[in-house]
Structures are given as C-alpha cells and as structure tokens.
Scaffold this motif. Structure first.
Motif, PDB file in Angstrom:
ATOM      1  N   PRO A 132      13.008   2.580  40.431  1.00  0.00           N
ATOM      2  CA  PRO A 132      12.618   2.744  39.025  1.00  0.00           C
ATOM      3  C   PRO A 132      11.351   3.575  38.832  1.00  0.00           C
ATOM      4  CG  PRO A 132      13.347   0.507  39.416  1.00  0.00           C
ATOM      5  CD  PRO A 132      13.276   1.173  40.767  1.00  0.00           C
ATOM      6  N   ARG A 133      10.359   3.441  39.722  1.00  0.00           N
ATOM      7  CA  ARG A 133       9.140   4.260  39.594  1.00  0.00           C
ATOM      8  C   ARG A 133       9.452   5.728  39.840  1.00  0.00           C
ATOM      9  NH1 ARG A 133       6.486   0.180  42.695  1.00  0.00           N
ATOM     10  NH2 ARG A 133       6.323   1.611  44.470  1.00  0.00           N
ATOM     11  N   LEU A 134      10.316   5.987  40.810  1.00  0.00           N
ATOM     12  CA  LEU A 134      10.719   7.357  41.098  1.00  0.00           C
ATOM     13  C   LEU A 134      11.488   7.942  39.916  1.00  0.00           C
ATOM     14  CD1 LEU A 134      10.519   9.383  43.438  1.00  0.00           C
ATOM     15  CD2 LEU A 134      12.711   8.519  44.267  1.00  0.00           C
ATOM     16  N   ILE A 139      12.293  11.374  34.960  1.00  0.00           N
ATOM     17  CA  ILE A 139      12.483  11.531  33.515  1.00  0.00           C
ATOM     18  C   ILE A 139      11.270  12.202  32.892  1.00  0.00           C
ATOM     19  CG2 ILE A 139      12.781  10.290  31.344  1.00  0.00           C
ATOM     20  CD1 ILE A 139      15.313  10.351  32.989  1.00  0.00           C
ATOM     21  N   ALA A 140      10.072  11.863  33.364  1.00  0.00           N
ATOM     22  CA  ALA A 140       8.851  12.497  32.852  1.00  0.00           C
ATOM     23  C   ALA A 140       8.872  14.006  33.095  1.00  0.00           C
ATOM     24  CB  ALA A 140       7.620  11.869  33.484  1.00  0.00           C
ATOM     25  N   PHE A 141       9.406  14.427  34.237  1.00  0.00           N
ATOM     26  CA  PHE A 141       9.547  15.849  34.539  1.00  0.00           C
ATOM     27  C   PHE A 141      10.389  16.531  33.472  1.00  0.00           C
ATOM     28  CE2 PHE A 141      11.715  19.475  36.346  1.00  0.00           C
ATOM     29  CZ  PHE A 141      10.773  20.096  37.164  1.00  0.00           C
ATOM     30  N   HIS A 142      11.522  15.935  33.157  1.00  0.00           N
ATOM     31  CA  HIS A 142      12.405  16.546  32.160  1.00  0.00           C
ATOM     32  C   HIS A 142      11.815  16.469  30.760  1.00  0.00           C
ATOM     33  CE1 HIS A 142      15.559  17.501  34.988  1.00  0.00           C
ATOM     34  NE2 HIS A 142      15.346  16.322  35.551  1.00  0.00           N
ATOM     35  N   ASP A 143      11.110  15.386  30.451  1.00  0.00           N
ATOM     36  CA  ASP A 143      10.385  15.327  29.176  1.00  0.00           C
ATOM     37  C   ASP A 143       9.452  16.528  29.048  1.00  0.00           C
ATOM     38  OD1 ASP A 143      11.533  12.901  28.415  1.00  0.00           O
ATOM     39  OD2 ASP A 143       9.852  11.693  29.144  1.00  0.00           O
ATOM     40  N   SER A 163      17.686   7.593  26.448  1.00  0.00           N
ATOM     41  CA  SER A 163      17.822   6.196  26.877  1.00  0.00           C
ATOM     42  C   SER A 163      19.104   5.979  27.660  1.00  0.00           C
ATOM     43  CB  SER A 163      17.777   5.266  25.658  1.00  0.00           C
ATOM     44  OG  SER A 163      16.477   5.206  25.121  1.00  0.00           O
ATOM     45  N   GLN A 164      20.202   6.617  27.241  1.00  0.00           N
ATOM     46  CA  GLN A 164      21.449   6.478  27.985  1.00  0.00           C
ATOM     47  C   GLN A 164      21.328   7.126  29.365  1.00  0.00           C
ATOM     48  OE1 GLN A 164      25.197   7.035  25.490  1.00  0.00           O
ATOM     49  NE2 GLN A 164      23.632   7.849  24.122  1.00  0.00           N
ATOM     50  N   VAL A 165      20.690   8.292  29.426  1.00  0.00           N
ATOM     51  CA  VAL A 165      20.475   8.937  30.716  1.00  0.00           C
ATOM     52  C   VAL A 165      19.669   8.025  31.628  1.00  0.00           C
ATOM     53  CG1 VAL A 165      19.300  10.847  31.878  1.00  0.00           C
ATOM     54  CG2 VAL A 165      20.666  11.286  29.830  1.00  0.00           C
ATOM     55  N   LEU A 167      19.401   4.736  31.563  1.00  0.00           N
ATOM     56  CA  LEU A 167      20.218   3.596  31.987  1.00  0.00           C
ATOM     57  C   LEU A 167      21.234   4.016  33.039  1.00  0.00           C
ATOM     58  CD1 LEU A 167      20.943   0.593  31.529  1.00  0.00           C
ATOM     59  CD2 LEU A 167      22.585   1.357  29.809  1.00  0.00           C
ATOM     60  N   PHE A 168      21.885   5.141  32.830  1.00  0.00           N
ATOM     61  CA  PHE A 168      22.894   5.599  33.775  1.00  0.00           C
ATOM     62  C   PHE A 168      22.255   5.983  35.107  1.00  0.00           C
ATOM     63  CE2 PHE A 168      26.297   7.050  30.484  1.00  0.00           C
ATOM     64  CZ  PHE A 168      26.294   5.771  29.946  1.00  0.00           C
ATOM     65  N   GLN A 169      21.078   6.604  35.066  1.00  0.00           N
ATOM     66  CA  GLN A 169      20.391   6.959  36.304  1.00  0.00           C
ATOM     67  C   GLN A 169      19.926   5.718  37.062  1.00  0.00           C
ATOM     68  OE1 GLN A 169      21.377   9.993  37.072  1.00  0.00           O
ATOM     69  NE2 GLN A 169      19.342  10.841  37.458  1.00  0.00           N
ATOM     70  N   LEU A 170      19.552   4.685  36.348  1.00  0.00           N
ATOM     71  CA  LEU A 170      19.220   3.423  37.015  1.00  0.00           C
ATOM     72  C   LEU A 170      20.424   2.889  37.781  1.00  0.00           C
ATOM     73  CD1 LEU A 170      17.078   1.569  34.321  1.00  0.00           C
ATOM     74  CD2 LEU A 170      16.303   2.230  36.605  1.00  0.00           C
ATOM     75  N   ARG A 171      21.591   3.003  37.177  1.00  0.00           N
ATOM     76  CA  ARG A 171      22.822   2.571  37.861  1.00  0.00           C
ATOM     77  C   ARG A 171      23.067   3.455  39.080  1.00  0.00           C
ATOM     78  NH1 ARG A 171      28.033   0.494  36.792  1.00  0.00           N
ATOM     79  NH2 ARG A 171      29.075   0.471  38.822  1.00  0.00           N
ATOM     80  N   ARG A 172      22.849   4.759  38.923  1.00  0.00           N
ATOM     81  CA  ARG A 172      23.032   5.670  40.057  1.00  0.00           C
ATOM     82  C   ARG A 172      22.129   5.278  41.223  1.00  0.00           C
ATOM     83  NH1 ARG A 172      20.734  11.829  40.511  1.00  0.00           N
ATOM     84  NH2 ARG A 172      21.503  12.246  42.613  1.00  0.00           N
ATOM     85  N   ILE A 173      20.877   4.965  40.915  1.00  0.00           N
ATOM     86  CA  ILE A 173      19.928   4.582  41.963  1.00  0.00           C
ATOM     87  C   ILE A 173      20.342   3.263  42.615  1.00  0.00           C
ATOM     88  CG2 ILE A 173      17.559   3.755  42.324  1.00  0.00           C
ATOM     89  CD1 ILE A 173      16.677   5.863  40.277  1.00  0.00           C
ATOM     90  N   ALA A 174      20.816   2.331  41.802  1.00  0.00           N
ATOM     91  CA  ALA A 174      21.196   1.017  42.325  1.00  0.00           C
ATOM     92  C   ALA A 174      22.349   1.115  43.317  1.00  0.00           C
ATOM     93  CB  ALA A 174      21.561   0.083  41.176  1.00  0.00           C
ATOM     94  N   VAL A 175      23.288   2.027  43.072  1.00  0.00           N
ATOM     95  CA  VAL A 175      24.472   2.101  43.921  1.00  0.00           C
ATOM     96  C   VAL A 175      24.379   3.212  44.972  1.00  0.00           C
ATOM     97  CG1 VAL A 175      25.966   1.114  42.151  1.00  0.00           C
ATOM     98  CG2 VAL A 175      25.707   3.605  42.279  1.00  0.00           C
ATOM     99  N   GLY A 176      23.419   4.131  44.821  1.00  0.00           N
ATOM    100  CA  GLY A 176      23.343   5.234  45.768  1.00  0.00           C
ATOM    101  C   GLY A 176      21.947   5.795  45.908  1.00  0.00           C
ATOM    102  N   PHE A 177      20.980   4.928  46.245  1.00  0.00           N
ATOM    103  CA  PHE A 177      19.587   5.370  46.292  1.00  0.00           C
ATOM    104  C   PHE A 177      19.366   6.440  47.362  1.00  0.00           C
ATOM    105  CE2 PHE A 177      15.178   4.965  47.840  1.00  0.00           C
ATOM    106  CZ  PHE A 177      14.531   5.348  46.673  1.00  0.00           C
ATOM    107  N   GLU A 178      20.052   6.340  48.478  1.00  0.00           N
ATOM    108  CA  GLU A 178      19.851   7.316  49.551  1.00  0.00           C
ATOM    109  C   GLU A 178      20.218   8.725  49.089  1.00  0.00           C
ATOM    110  OE1 GLU A 178      21.761   6.220  53.151  1.00  0.00           O
ATOM    111  OE2 GLU A 178      20.528   4.417  53.462  1.00  0.00           O
ATOM    112  N   HIS A 179      21.319   8.846  48.371  1.00  0.00           N
ATOM    113  CA  HIS A 179      21.741  10.147  47.853  1.00  0.00           C
ATOM    114  C   HIS A 179      20.696  10.682  46.876  1.00  0.00           C
ATOM    115  CE1 HIS A 179      23.899  12.890  45.092  1.00  0.00           C
ATOM    116  NE2 HIS A 179      24.636  13.203  46.150  1.00  0.00           N
ATOM    117  N   TYR A 180      20.216   9.811  46.008  1.00  0.00           N
ATOM    118  CA  TYR A 180      19.229  10.214  44.999  1.00  0.00           C
ATOM    119  C   TYR A 180      17.911  10.607  45.658  1.00  0.00           C
ATOM    120  CZ  TYR A 180      15.933   9.698  41.098  1.00  0.00           C
ATOM    121  OH  TYR A 180      14.947   9.907  40.165  1.00  0.00           O
TER     122      TYR A 180
END
Length: 228
Positions: A132-134, A139-143, A163-165, A167-180
């Motif tokens: 989540p910190r990463l 997101i701050a970069f894109h902001d 906000s949807q991005v 939430l979806f990115q949190l899911r991405r990290i949860a299921v595939g942190f190594e890829h991220y």
C-alpha cells in the motif's frame, strides 16, 4: 465489518469527512470488495448524523467505490473482469493524454518531483516494503503528471476514476505483488525520462503500455479465480 473503529469525525464538512473515513477504510481492507457498508453503523462509529453519512456514501458511489441496490443496501464494488476492462481502457486513454500534455507544459520543479517520487519507490523496495505504501507513491506520481499537464478537465476526469484505480491496484498488489514490485520503479523512471525527451510517440505508447500491463496482470488473476 460493522461498527468499524473509524474514529470520531471532526465537526465541519461532515459528509466529506465521512466519505474520507470510509474511503480510507475501504483502501485499508476494513471493508473488502462485496462487503456491506451500513449507514446506521457508520453514523454511530463516526458520531455524526445518518444524513451526513448518507451524503458521504453518495460521494463514494459517485467515485465508483460503492454500489446501492433496492432491498440489498450499499456494498463495496467487486473487482470484476468487466469493470477492470472498462476502468483500465479509460485510464489508458487519459494517461496517454496527460503524459503527452505534461511533456509540453511541465516545469523543472514538477519534473523533479516525479524523480523524487521514483526515488522514494526505490527506497521503499530496498527497505521493509509495504504494498500500500508503494502504491501511494505510484498514484502520487500519476497525480503529479496530471497536475503538470495543466488541463483542469483532464484532471477532473482522472479524479473521477482515481478511487477505482486505487482499489483495483490494491487488488493487483494483493494477488501479484512480485509482478508489480519488479516493474514499478523501472516503468515510472522511464516515464519520467520520456517526459523530458522529444520522443512524443514513444511516451504516448509507454504511457498506454504501463496501464495495459497492470490490466493484464490483474485480469489474469481474476479470470483464474472465476474459473475455480
């Protein structure tokens, strides 16, 4: 969860305060996708009126984080393949325009802030990494890219999707942190460098590919889950 310990709300801007607290709780996993968000419980937890909570929940529904249905109440949105396809398709188009616009208008200070954010990502990866910190740095970069683009309506379009991005990115990290984690620094550093270059076509392509890579990684896990 119900009766979530969100803390007492400040006595000003209560609807916005309620929206902020519930959004934070969703991103923290207190209210996972598909879970019920109950107005009466939130009002008691935040110590504010149900009317203020109702307004706050309406804001989050407008952001795409919540869904309401008659006789079914309000729930956190599920992360479905269809929603991912829609959100990331729109984001790819917005990010392409933001990047190419920012290349023309970004100040030296704004470009320096992008470098600082990438450096912070690298430091985060070298230390006790928190997904989540990463992601917050991501997101701050894109902001910052959208801010540098200097287009108010473009920024508003991003904020409507943000906000949807998240939430979806949190899911991405949860299921595939190594890829991220294997790609996050390199991809953002490349974008920061391209924003200083004259390679407009390459920048536009990389901005879109950055989004499509995230979409494909998340869809791979969602599709596998739906087939189980």
């Amino acid at each position: 969860m119900t009766n979530a310990p969100l803390g007492k709300a400040n006595r000003r801007g209560l609807a916005h305060e309620a929206a902020d607290r519930v959004r934070e709780a969703i991103f923290a996993g207190t209210f996972p996708p598909g879970s019920a968000v109950r107005e009466v419980d939130l009002a008691a937890s935040l110590d504010i009126s149900r009317g203020s909570v109702r307004e706050g929940l309406a804001m989050l529904e407008g952001e795409g984080l919540l869904r309401s249905a008659w006789h079914r109440g309000t729930t956190v949105v599920e992360v479905t393949a269809h929603d991912v396809e829609e959100v990331y398709a729109v984001r790819a188009a917005l990010d392409r325009l933001a990047a190419t616009s920012a290349r023309r208008t970004a100040s030296a200070d704004q470009l320096g802030e992008l470098d600082d954010l990438v450096d912070a990502m690298a430091i985060e990866l070298d230390g006790d990494t928190s997904g989540p910190r990463l992601l917050a740095l991501d997101i701050a970069f894109h902001d910052q890219v959208y801010a540098a683009a200097g287009n108010r309506r473009l920024t508003e379009a991003w904020e409507a999707l943000r906000s949807q991005v998240y939430l979806f990115q949190l899911r991405r990290i949860a299921v595939g942190f190594e890829h991220y984690s294997a790609r996050v620094v390199e991809e953002h550093r490349e974008l920061a460098a391209l924003l200083r270059s004259g390679k407009v076509a390459t920048l536009a392509r990389r901005a879109e590919e950055h989004v499509h890579s995230a979409r494909q990684a998340l869809l791979a896990h969602i599709t596998a889950d739906e087939q189980d």
